[in-house]
Design a protein around this motif. Structure first.
Motif, short mmCIF file in Angstrom:
data_model
loop_
_atom_site.label_atom_id
_atom_site.label_comp_id
_atom_site.label_asym_id
_atom_site.label_seq_id
_atom_site.Cartn_x
_atom_site.Cartn_y
_atom_site.Cartn_z
N ILE A 64 -9.29 -51.02 -36.68
CA ILE A 64 -10.65 -50.48 -36.70
C ILE A 64 -10.68 -49.10 -36.05
CG2 ILE A 64 -12.97 -50.80 -35.75
CD1 ILE A 64 -12.50 -53.83 -36.29
N THR A 65 -9.91 -48.91 -34.99
CA THR A 65 -9.80 -47.57 -34.42
C THR A 65 -9.14 -46.63 -35.42
OG1 THR A 65 -9.59 -48.58 -32.23
CG2 THR A 65 -8.99 -46.26 -32.42
N ARG A 66 -8.17 -47.14 -36.16
CA ARG A 66 -7.52 -46.35 -37.22
C ARG A 66 -8.54 -45.85 -38.23
NH1 ARG A 66 -5.43 -47.26 -42.39
NH2 ARG A 66 -3.42 -46.25 -42.86
N ALA A 67 -9.44 -46.74 -38.65
CA ALA A 67 -10.46 -46.35 -39.62
C ALA A 67 -11.38 -45.27 -39.06
CB ALA A 67 -11.28 -47.58 -40.03
N ILE A 68 -11.69 -45.36 -37.77
CA ILE A 68 -12.55 -44.35 -37.15
C ILE A 68 -11.86 -42.99 -37.13
CG2 ILE A 68 -13.65 -43.67 -34.97
CD1 ILE A 68 -14.14 -46.63 -34.43
N VAL A 69 -10.56 -42.98 -36.86
CA VAL A 69 -9.83 -41.72 -36.84
C VAL A 69 -9.89 -41.04 -38.21
CG1 VAL A 69 -7.54 -40.67 -36.61
CG2 VAL A 69 -8.32 -42.34 -34.93
N PHE A 70 -9.81 -41.81 -39.30
CA PHE A 70 -9.97 -41.24 -40.63
C PHE A 70 -11.32 -40.52 -40.74
CE2 PHE A 70 -6.47 -43.89 -42.15
CZ PHE A 70 -5.91 -43.10 -43.14
N GLU A 71 -12.37 -41.15 -40.26
CA GLU A 71 -13.71 -40.56 -40.35
C GLU A 71 -13.82 -39.31 -39.48
OE1 GLU A 71 -16.41 -43.64 -39.27
OE2 GLU A 71 -15.74 -45.01 -40.86
N LEU A 72 -13.27 -39.39 -38.27
CA LEU A 72 -13.33 -38.24 -37.37
C LEU A 72 -12.54 -37.06 -37.93
CD1 LEU A 72 -12.84 -40.05 -33.93
CD2 LEU A 72 -14.99 -39.34 -35.00
N ALA A 73 -11.39 -37.34 -38.53
CA ALA A 73 -10.59 -36.28 -39.12
C ALA A 73 -11.32 -35.61 -40.27
CB ALA A 73 -9.25 -36.84 -39.59
N ALA A 74 -12.00 -36.42 -41.10
CA ALA A 74 -12.77 -35.85 -42.21
C ALA A 74 -13.88 -34.94 -41.69
CB ALA A 74 -13.35 -36.97 -43.07
N ASP A 75 -14.56 -35.38 -40.63
CA ASP A 75 -15.63 -34.56 -40.04
C ASP A 75 -15.09 -33.25 -39.49
OD1 ASP A 75 -17.44 -36.55 -40.65
OD2 ASP A 75 -17.44 -37.42 -38.63
N ALA A 76 -13.84 -33.27 -39.02
CA ALA A 76 -13.24 -32.08 -38.42
C ALA A 76 -12.43 -31.27 -39.43
CB ALA A 76 -12.34 -32.50 -37.25
N ASP A 77 -12.49 -31.64 -40.70
CA ASP A 77 -11.73 -30.95 -41.76
C ASP A 77 -10.22 -30.94 -41.48
OD1 ASP A 77 -13.95 -30.34 -43.37
OD2 ASP A 77 -14.43 -28.59 -42.13
N ILE A 78 -9.74 -32.04 -40.94
CA ILE A 78 -8.30 -32.22 -40.72
C ILE A 78 -7.76 -33.05 -41.87
CG2 ILE A 78 -6.52 -33.20 -39.22
CD1 ILE A 78 -8.48 -32.79 -36.88
N ALA A 79 -6.79 -32.52 -42.59
CA ALA A 79 -6.21 -33.25 -43.72
C ALA A 79 -5.42 -34.45 -43.22
CB ALA A 79 -5.30 -32.33 -44.52
N VAL A 80 -5.60 -35.59 -43.91
CA VAL A 80 -4.90 -36.83 -43.54
C VAL A 80 -4.05 -37.29 -44.72
CG1 VAL A 80 -5.13 -39.20 -42.74
CG2 VAL A 80 -6.82 -37.50 -42.03
N HIS A 81 -2.82 -37.65 -44.43
CA HIS A 81 -1.90 -38.15 -45.45
C HIS A 81 -1.46 -39.55 -45.06
CE1 HIS A 81 -1.49 -33.93 -46.79
NE2 HIS A 81 -1.46 -33.65 -45.49
N GLU A 82 -1.54 -40.48 -46.01
CA GLU A 82 -1.04 -41.83 -45.80
C GLU A 82 0.28 -41.99 -46.53
OE1 GLU A 82 -3.80 -45.43 -45.47
OE2 GLU A 82 -4.83 -44.13 -46.88
N GLY A 83 1.30 -42.44 -45.80
CA GLY A 83 2.58 -42.69 -46.43
C GLY A 83 2.45 -43.76 -47.49
N ARG A 84 2.75 -43.42 -48.73
CA ARG A 84 2.64 -44.39 -49.81
C ARG A 84 3.74 -45.44 -49.69
NH1 ARG A 84 2.88 -39.64 -52.21
NH2 ARG A 84 4.84 -40.17 -53.24
N TYR A 85 3.46 -46.62 -50.18
CA TYR A 85 4.45 -47.68 -50.07
C TYR A 85 5.38 -47.66 -51.29
CZ TYR A 85 6.43 -51.96 -48.28
OH TYR A 85 7.30 -52.88 -47.76
#
Length: 302
Positions: free
Chosen positions: A220-241
């Motif tokens: 759940i904290t992970r999900a919040i970081v995604f939201e915070l990064a989007a608000d801060a215009d920080i690009a997020v990459h998820e390692g594909r499986y």
């Protein structure tokens, strides 16, 4: 004089010394149970709806139809906090399948065991303080994350043997932990997550984290970081499986910054990984500040 904690067990508030669960309970026998760990700030359960949703998903994965309503569970949590006179706390809610006849095969009729306990934690938000003494030291371990095809990674159950074995590898010759967290790989050798935390790292200002398509708990904290990064215009990459897109150890060791997330630690910088210095930095600091501000708005200024 130390006051004995009060637990909530099957609808009753009881002193910790009197809180008991049957030795025939399936949660004790088989780890057949769901749980959530939550942070309470200023008397408010932070992200309660998200915790409730994940609890429901876990119970669905276990085919555990406990029959308890959201309002009932929340009332029990609030009663536990009040009984312990806590406003800033760690709360754990567990629901087991209870006592059933027979052995391994679960029965459809469930009389669940519900246990809630709370422990004090420091105030959060912008005026808060971390619950950890300093940035985390992390070591990689040989124990691999169990594939989701065997045990669903998204289910938060009492069966924590995988993480226990990983943490046991951290013990030194005196039996003491040689690091704060164990970093685990999947069965193909890609970085997955910590024993009780999600992993993040920063390269050239972008944020990276292993995908939950692999054996990674959707924190759940992970999900919040995604939201915070989007608000801060920080690009997020998820390692594909897949073989081309998953992160290996070198990707983390070469990072500019790295941190761990879970409900208790919130965002915790990684000081060293296998003795290699990484540390936090401007991206970690910015997200940590945004997280504290979110807690402040949601729980202390409402």
């Amino acid at each position: 004089m130390r006051v004995e904690p009060i637990y909530h067990v099957d609808g009753d508030l009881v002193p910790a010394s009197e809180a008991t669960v049957s030795v025939d309970d399936r949660g004790f026998r088989y780890g057949d149970a769901a749980f959530e760990t939550m942070r309470v700030y200023g008397g408010t359960v932070f992200e309660w709806d998200a915790h409730l949703e994940r609890l429901e998903r876990t119970c669905e994965s276990l085919s555990l139809d406990h029959g308890l309503g959201a309002a009932d569970l929340r009332d029990r949590i609030d009663e536990t906090l009040t009984a312990n006179d806590l406003e800033d706390a760690y709360v754990r809610l567990s629901i087991t399948r209870g006592v059933q006849p027979g052995k391994l095969t679960p029965q459809p009729d469930v009389d669940p065991t519900v246990v809630i306990y709370a422990k004090p934690l420091p105030r959060g938000g912008v005026d808060g303080e971390p619950v950890w003494d300093g940035p985390a030291t992390v070591r990689t371990v040989e124990t691999r994350r169990i594939p989701s095809e065997s045990i669903p990674a998204a289910a938060k159950t009492h069966n924590y043997l995988n993480g226990i074995l990983a943490r046991a590898e951290l013990r030194d010759t005196d039996g003491q932990p040689s690091a704060d967290e164990a970093l685990m790989f999947d069965t193909e050798g890609a970085v997955a997550e910590g024993a009780t935390s999600n992993l993040w790292f920063v390269r050239d200002g972008d944020l990276y984290t292993p995908t939950t398509d692999g054996p990674v708990l959707p924190g759940i904290t992970r999900a919040i970081v995604f939201e915070l990064a989007a608000d801060a215009d920080i690009a997020v990459h998820e390692g594909r499986y897949d073989l081309e897109g998953r992160y290996d150890l070198e990707a983390v060791l070469e990072a500019d910054e790295a941190f761990l997330t879970n409900r208790t630690w919130e965002l915790r910088p990684i000081e060293t990984l296998d003795g290699h210095e990484i540390g936090g930095g401007p991206v970690t600091d910015r997200l940590s500040r945004a997280y504290d501000e979110r807690v402040e708005r949601a729980c202390y200024r409402g």
